[in-house]
Design a protein around this motif. Sequence first.
Motif, PDB file in Angstrom:
ATOM      1  N   GLY A   4      -4.388  -2.080   6.515  1.00 46.18           N
ATOM      2  CA  GLY A   4      -5.399  -1.853   5.478  1.00 46.18           C
ATOM      3  C   GLY A   4      -4.819  -1.960   4.081  1.00 46.18           C
ATOM      4  N   THR A   5      -4.954  -0.886   3.305  1.00 44.15           N
ATOM      5  CA  THR A   5      -4.474  -0.882   1.916  1.00 44.15           C
ATOM      6  C   THR A   5      -3.050  -0.361   1.791  1.00 44.15           C
ATOM      7  OG1 THR A   5      -5.354   1.339   1.513  1.00 44.15           O
ATOM      8  CG2 THR A   5      -6.821  -0.530   1.044  1.00 44.15           C
ATOM      9  N   GLN A   6      -2.383  -0.086   2.895  1.00 47.60           N
ATOM     10  CA  GLN A   6      -1.057   0.525   2.843  1.00 47.60           C
ATOM     11  C   GLN A   6       0.013  -0.440   2.322  1.00 47.60           C
ATOM     12  OE1 GLN A   6      -0.545   1.750   6.931  1.00 47.60           O
ATOM     13  NE2 GLN A   6      -1.327   3.812   6.516  1.00 47.60           N
ATOM     14  N   VAL A   7       1.058   0.159   1.728  1.00 52.08           N
ATOM     15  CA  VAL A   7       2.215  -0.593   1.255  1.00 52.08           C
ATOM     16  C   VAL A   7       3.463   0.068   1.830  1.00 52.08           C
ATOM     17  CG1 VAL A   7       3.499  -1.429  -0.745  1.00 52.08           C
ATOM     18  CG2 VAL A   7       1.009  -1.192  -0.882  1.00 52.08           C
ATOM     19  N   LEU A   8       4.374  -0.733   2.360  1.00 51.94           N
ATOM     20  CA  LEU A   8       5.627  -0.218   2.901  1.00 51.94           C
ATOM     21  C   LEU A   8       6.738  -0.414   1.883  1.00 51.94           C
ATOM     22  CD1 LEU A   8       7.173   0.926   5.406  1.00 51.94           C
ATOM     23  CD2 LEU A   8       7.688  -1.466   5.989  1.00 51.94           C
ATOM     24  N   GLN A  44      -5.484  -5.654   3.211  1.00 53.52           N
ATOM     25  CA  GLN A  44      -6.302  -5.346   2.031  1.00 53.52           C
ATOM     26  C   GLN A  44      -5.453  -5.170   0.788  1.00 53.52           C
ATOM     27  OE1 GLN A  44      -8.669  -2.406   4.735  1.00 53.52           O
ATOM     28  NE2 GLN A  44      -9.793  -2.534   2.813  1.00 53.52           N
ATOM     29  N   ALA A  45      -4.254  -4.610   0.948  1.00 51.65           N
ATOM     30  CA  ALA A  45      -3.348  -4.489  -0.192  1.00 51.65           C
ATOM     31  C   ALA A  45      -2.931  -5.865  -0.697  1.00 51.65           C
ATOM     32  CB  ALA A  45      -2.131  -3.662   0.194  1.00 51.65           C
ATOM     33  N   SER A  46      -2.668  -6.793   0.238  1.00 50.50           N
ATOM     34  CA  SER A  46      -2.275  -8.151  -0.150  1.00 50.50           C
ATOM     35  C   SER A  46      -3.378  -8.857  -0.918  1.00 50.50           C
ATOM     36  CB  SER A  46      -1.911  -8.968   1.095  1.00 50.50           C
ATOM     37  OG  SER A  46      -0.790  -8.434   1.753  1.00 50.50           O
ATOM     38  N   ALA A  47      -4.642  -8.509  -0.598  1.00 51.36           N
ATOM     39  CA  ALA A  47      -5.779  -9.140  -1.266  1.00 51.36           C
ATOM     40  C   ALA A  47      -6.069  -8.533  -2.628  1.00 51.36           C
ATOM     41  CB  ALA A  47      -7.015  -9.029  -0.374  1.00 51.36           C
ATOM     42  N   ASP A  48      -5.399  -7.425  -2.961  1.00 58.22           N
ATOM     43  CA  ASP A  48      -5.611  -6.742  -4.242  1.00 58.22           C
ATOM     44  C   ASP A  48      -4.799  -7.458  -5.307  1.00 58.22           C
ATOM     45  OD1 ASP A  48      -5.623  -5.024  -6.442  1.00 58.22           O
ATOM     46  OD2 ASP A  48      -5.698  -3.221  -5.196  1.00 58.22           O
ATOM     47  N   ALA A  49      -5.478  -8.038  -6.280  1.00 56.72           N
ATOM     48  CA  ALA A  49      -4.798  -8.822  -7.310  1.00 56.72           C
ATOM     49  C   ALA A  49      -3.844  -7.986  -8.150  1.00 56.72           C
ATOM     50  CB  ALA A  49      -5.836  -9.492  -8.219  1.00 56.72           C
ATOM     51  N   SER A  50      -4.072  -6.685  -8.212  1.00 56.66           N
ATOM     52  CA  SER A  50      -3.227  -5.826  -9.030  1.00 56.66           C
ATOM     53  C   SER A  50      -2.020  -5.283  -8.269  1.00 56.66           C
ATOM     54  CB  SER A  50      -4.042  -4.647  -9.572  1.00 56.66           C
ATOM     55  OG  SER A  50      -4.483  -3.810  -8.520  1.00 56.66           O
ATOM     56  N   ALA A  51      -1.926  -5.572  -6.973  1.00 52.44           N
ATOM     57  CA  ALA A  51      -0.838  -5.042  -6.152  1.00 52.44           C
ATOM     58  C   ALA A  51       0.495  -5.657  -6.560  1.00 52.44           C
ATOM     59  CB  ALA A  51      -1.111  -5.318  -4.675  1.00 52.44           C
ATOM     60  N   PRO A  85      -0.313   4.867   0.692  1.00 51.08           N
ATOM     61  CA  PRO A  85      -1.639   4.497   1.184  1.00 51.08           C
ATOM     62  C   PRO A  85      -2.374   3.426   0.391  1.00 51.08           C
ATOM     63  CG  PRO A  85      -1.671   6.700   0.227  1.00 51.08           C
ATOM     64  CD  PRO A  85      -0.242   6.298   0.315  1.00 51.08           C
ATOM     65  N   HIS A  86      -1.964   3.185  -0.863  1.00 60.91           N
ATOM     66  CA  HIS A  86      -2.686   2.179  -1.657  1.00 60.91           C
ATOM     67  C   HIS A  86      -1.748   1.660  -2.747  1.00 60.91           C
ATOM     68  CE1 HIS A  86      -5.744   0.295  -4.214  1.00 60.91           C
ATOM     69  NE2 HIS A  86      -6.572   0.384  -3.191  1.00 60.91           N
ATOM     70  N   PRO A  87      -1.827   0.379  -3.100  1.00 61.27           N
ATOM     71  CA  PRO A  87      -0.911  -0.168  -4.113  1.00 61.27           C
ATOM     72  C   PRO A  87      -1.072   0.441  -5.496  1.00 61.27           C
ATOM     73  CG  PRO A  87      -2.579  -1.798  -3.468  1.00 61.27           C
ATOM     74  CD  PRO A  87      -2.668  -0.676  -2.489  1.00 61.27           C
ATOM     75  N   ARG A  88      -2.214   1.051  -5.782  1.00 58.08           N
ATOM     76  CA  ARG A  88      -2.398   1.603  -7.129  1.00 58.08           C
ATOM     77  C   ARG A  88      -1.501   2.803  -7.406  1.00 58.08           C
ATOM     78  NH1 ARG A  88      -6.196   5.694  -8.104  1.00 58.08           N
ATOM     79  NH2 ARG A  88      -7.113   6.673  -6.272  1.00 58.08           N
TER      80      ARG A  88
END
Length: 354
Positions: free
Chosen positions: A25-29, A84-91, A141-144
């Motif tokens: 999902g929106t997670q980042v490792l 979903q994180a990869s699709a976030d332009a701000s990530a 949990p989210h790139p932000r």
Amino acid sequence: MRCYCVVDHGKPLELVERDVPQPTGTQVLLRVKAAGLCHSDLHLWEGYYDLGGGKKLSLADRGIKLPLTPSHEICGEVVALGPQASADASALPAGTTAIVHPWIGCGECAACGRGEENICAKPQSLGVLRDGGFADYVLVPHPRYLVDLAGLDPVKAAPLACAGVTTYSAAKKFGARLHEGPVVVIGAGGLGMMALEVLKAMGAHGAVVVDVDPAKREAALAAGALAAIDARASDAAQQIVAATGGGARAVLDLVGATPTVKLALDSCARGGHVVIVGLMGGDLTLSLPIIPMRPLRIEGSYVGTLPELRELVALMRAGKLHAAAVLQRPLSEINEAFEALAQGKVVGRQILVP
């Protein structure tokens, strides 16, 4: 991967081997590069907060379950993103070194709506309610929640996620009082040394530091404190009044114990403002008419917001905020680091590096 976990309260952290998690999902490792050891981690290890009068608040009552990997002061390299994180332009892209804002909320309550996830009614903070940074990898949990360090040293920057944002958020609550006279800083540990740097960056009038440890008082003076006072001196309040030119306008209590809050109130000028940050514990009996008659303001402050962390990183990048003292140790020395902190032997912040 290695994780150092609190498995039983009061016992040494245990090394647990786990598979490297895969972000969904929106997670980042992140591959952890530096993780700070905060006094709050000691409370997690002990399993309770002291409420005074023989009463304790257990961590189980706060929804904290074991085993738990502590550390909420985390810097790391982005190594993988969920779809979903990869699709976030701000990530931030893979390969970026970032600091994590660990004070994560539900995103739905009134506090989160105000941007104050740090006081969310249903928090999901890393290193507190979710596994944190004393490991080789951590899931965000989210790139932000990632702030690009852009060349800053992750070991020196890691304390910004708690010691930095906590003291910055608390100091902002003083408003114009920052410039009316020296700010009294009670406690010269990791937060206290960071507070000195934060106050300089904010253009404060200066700081008077109070601590029971002579080595920490000397370190505070070396870091630019205007004066350093022994909290156990019989005339400590009078010394603070003299050092602040008639009484403290702003007191930042980074200890939060019965004697430190009493000292803060006893040394305040009329209209003084006390912000309590520390969680050492205890209770307090107040003569209520004194509060409006003087009049005094007593306020609590709990860590800080994501925008405040971004502001701090920007200040450090611009050279306006200097890193506080850090002691770098290998992650394998985690239990020695906990012991040193529990015994009050640490000046500055211990940073564990995998």
